[in-house]
Design an enzyme around this catalytic site. Structure first.
Site, PDB file in Angstrom:
ATOM      1  N   PRO A  17      22.823 -37.074  21.557  1.00 55.09           N
ATOM      2  CG  PRO A  17      23.138 -35.914  19.558  1.00 55.09           C
ATOM      3  CD  PRO A  17      23.623 -37.090  20.336  1.00 55.09           C
ATOM      4  CG  MET A  18      18.728 -38.673  23.070  1.00 58.78           C
ATOM      5  SD  MET A  18      18.471 -39.983  24.297  1.00 58.78           S
ATOM      6  CE  MET A  18      19.573 -39.441  25.616  1.00 58.78           C
ATOM      7  CB  CYS A 100      17.686 -34.825  13.448  1.00 56.60           C
ATOM      8  SG  CYS A 100      16.048 -34.488  14.135  1.00 56.60           S
ATOM      9  CE  LYS A 139      23.501 -39.690  16.668  1.00 53.68           C
ATOM     10  NZ  LYS A 139      22.292 -40.019  15.907  1.00 53.68           N
ATOM     11  CG  HIS A 183      20.857 -43.966  13.860  1.00 54.94           C
ATOM     12  ND1 HIS A 183      20.049 -43.166  14.639  1.00 54.94           N
ATOM     13  CD2 HIS A 183      20.287 -45.198  13.894  1.00 54.94           C
ATOM     14  CE1 HIS A 183      19.042 -43.890  15.117  1.00 54.94           C
ATOM     15  NE2 HIS A 183      19.169 -45.123  14.666  1.00 54.94           N
ATOM     16  CG  ASN A 223      23.108 -43.760  17.565  1.00 56.34           C
ATOM     17  OD1 ASN A 223      22.398 -43.001  16.938  1.00 56.34           O
ATOM     18  ND2 ASN A 223      22.794 -44.147  18.786  1.00 56.34           N
ATOM     19  N   GLY A 225      20.004 -48.704  19.012  1.00 54.76           N
ATOM     20  CA  GLY A 225      19.447 -49.889  19.644  1.00 54.76           C
ATOM     21  C   GLY A 225      20.302 -50.572  20.689  1.00 54.76           C
ATOM     22  N   GLY A 245      21.469 -44.221  23.022  1.00 58.48           N
ATOM     23  CA  GLY A 245      20.414 -43.234  22.949  1.00 58.48           C
ATOM     24  C   GLY A 245      19.424 -43.363  24.089  1.00 58.48           C
ATOM     25  NE  ARG A 246      15.362 -40.889  22.211  1.00 61.09           N
ATOM     26  CZ  ARG A 246      14.923 -39.644  22.202  1.00 61.09           C
ATOM     27  NH1 ARG A 246      14.090 -39.235  23.128  1.00 61.09           N
ATOM     28  NH2 ARG A 246      15.317 -38.782  21.284  1.00 61.09           N
TER      29      ARG A 246
END
Length: 344
Positions: A17-18, A100, A139, A183, A223, A225, A245-246
């Site tokens: 989720p971003m 987050c 998460k 993460h 999660n 990298g 993620g990104r």
């Protein structure tokens, strides 16, 4: 640690989720490239669900496939009511955000700040499970530094190291969440932006791998990298799943190549076929009034590192993207880009 076996199957790969990225157009585009991955919504606060326009916040198309709804909540009551409202939408599972680091949520004791009160996390997870028959997941980070943000004297302001992580999970596991997405970085809640928190705190994959080794009955997804097929395949030998993620929008064609995780000889969908498949969706969404720039956004990295990528970026520049020109731009891409970039 509470020992229990969840009956859900952890997907090998999910897309994180971003904020401002994981909207429904992005998810539709991702699904064109990979039918197996689990997709997530952007983080949605419980208050937004309780007070907002539900269809605008929670609507998604059936073609998006398996999608998890991620909720941020600061108390069990709001979490319960939000999940109850979300039940009418066909999400495959619901996730609690405890990762987050944004001050927008940390200041309201949501996101990573929630980790400072493990009993509260337990109570929120219990409330979410009472509100639905869908899988409930969490998460979280491997640790936090809440100095200057967490004011409760009874809270765990700093969580640092494996023992602190186990103390957190020992309480949280009593709620029996179906999966833990960890993460592999700590979150520093004051002084670092969300972007910095994705880059500055060091990754500690070994802590997550140790967690899975010590408690092999838990569903553990890692999660942080992961950007290559090779790194993801390696991680899958140590945990149940990997969340990307990104990288999913910085080099989106990675999602097509990730089908090789199970079958090295499988030929992924071509970039040309992706665009051809996306055009009917774009036409329909523009006719329905969708924002054309949001429709264009998932495409930007499709030709990353490929011949013609500079020309492609020029065609998709924000100045060119307009409601009445975008579809033609997509046709122009199919006609003008090098064949070996489009179809190989």
């Amino acid at each position: 640690m509470e020992k229990y076996i969840s009956n859900i199957k952890t997907p090998k790969i999910s897309i994180a989720p971003m904020v401002d990225k994981s909207h429904r157009h992005f998810r539709y585009f991702c699904r064109l490239m990979n039918k197996e991955i689990l997709l997530y919504t952007e983080m949605v606060t419980a208050q937004a669900i309780l007070n907002g326009e539900l269809d605008k916040i929670l609507y998604f198309r059936e073609e998006e496939g398996n999608v998890a709804l991620q909720i941020a909540a600061s108390n069990p009551e709001d979490a319960y009511k939000a999940v109850k409202k979300a039940n009418s939408y066909n999400y495959s599972e619901i996730n609690l955000n405890c990762g987050c680091p944004s001050d927008r949520v940390s200041g309201n004791l949501m996101g990573a700040a929630l980790m400072s009160d493990r009993k509260l996390v337990y109570e929120i997870l219990l409330a979410m499970k009472e509100a639905t028959n869908k899988p409930i997941t969490i998460k979280h980070r491997i640790g936090i530094d809440g100095t200057g943000i967490i004011q409760d004297k009874n809270a765990k302001v700093i969580m640092d190291g494996y023992d602190d992580l186990l103390e957190f999970l020992d309480t949280v596991s009593k709620a029996k969440p179906d999966r833990y997405t960890v993460h592999a970085r700590s979150a520093i809640l004051k002084g670092l932006s969300p972007k910095d928190n994705r880059e500055i705190p060091p990754l500690d994959y070994d802590m997550v791998y140790r967690l899975k080794k010590d408690f092999d009955y838990l569903n553990i997804e890692i999660n942080g990298g992961f950007k290559t097929v090779e790194s993801i395949k390696d991680a899958l030998t140590k945990v149940d799943g990997v969340m990307i993620g990104r990288a999913a929008y910085e080099d989106c064609y990675l999602l097509a190549n990730l089908q090789k995780v199970d079958n090295e000889n499988l030929k992924p969908i071509s970039r040309g076929e992706i665009i051809k498949s996306y055009i009917p969706y774009v036409k329909e969404e523009i006719a329905n009034g969708s924002n054309v720039h949001l429709l264009a956004a998932p495409l930007h990295s499709l030709f990353q590192g490929q011949p013609g990528s500079k020309q492609y970026k020029q065609l998709l520049s924000s100045g060119n993207i307009k409601k009445d020109t975008f579809v033609q731009i997509l046709y122009n891409i199919l006609e003008s880009m090098p064949e070996n970039s489009l179809w190989c």
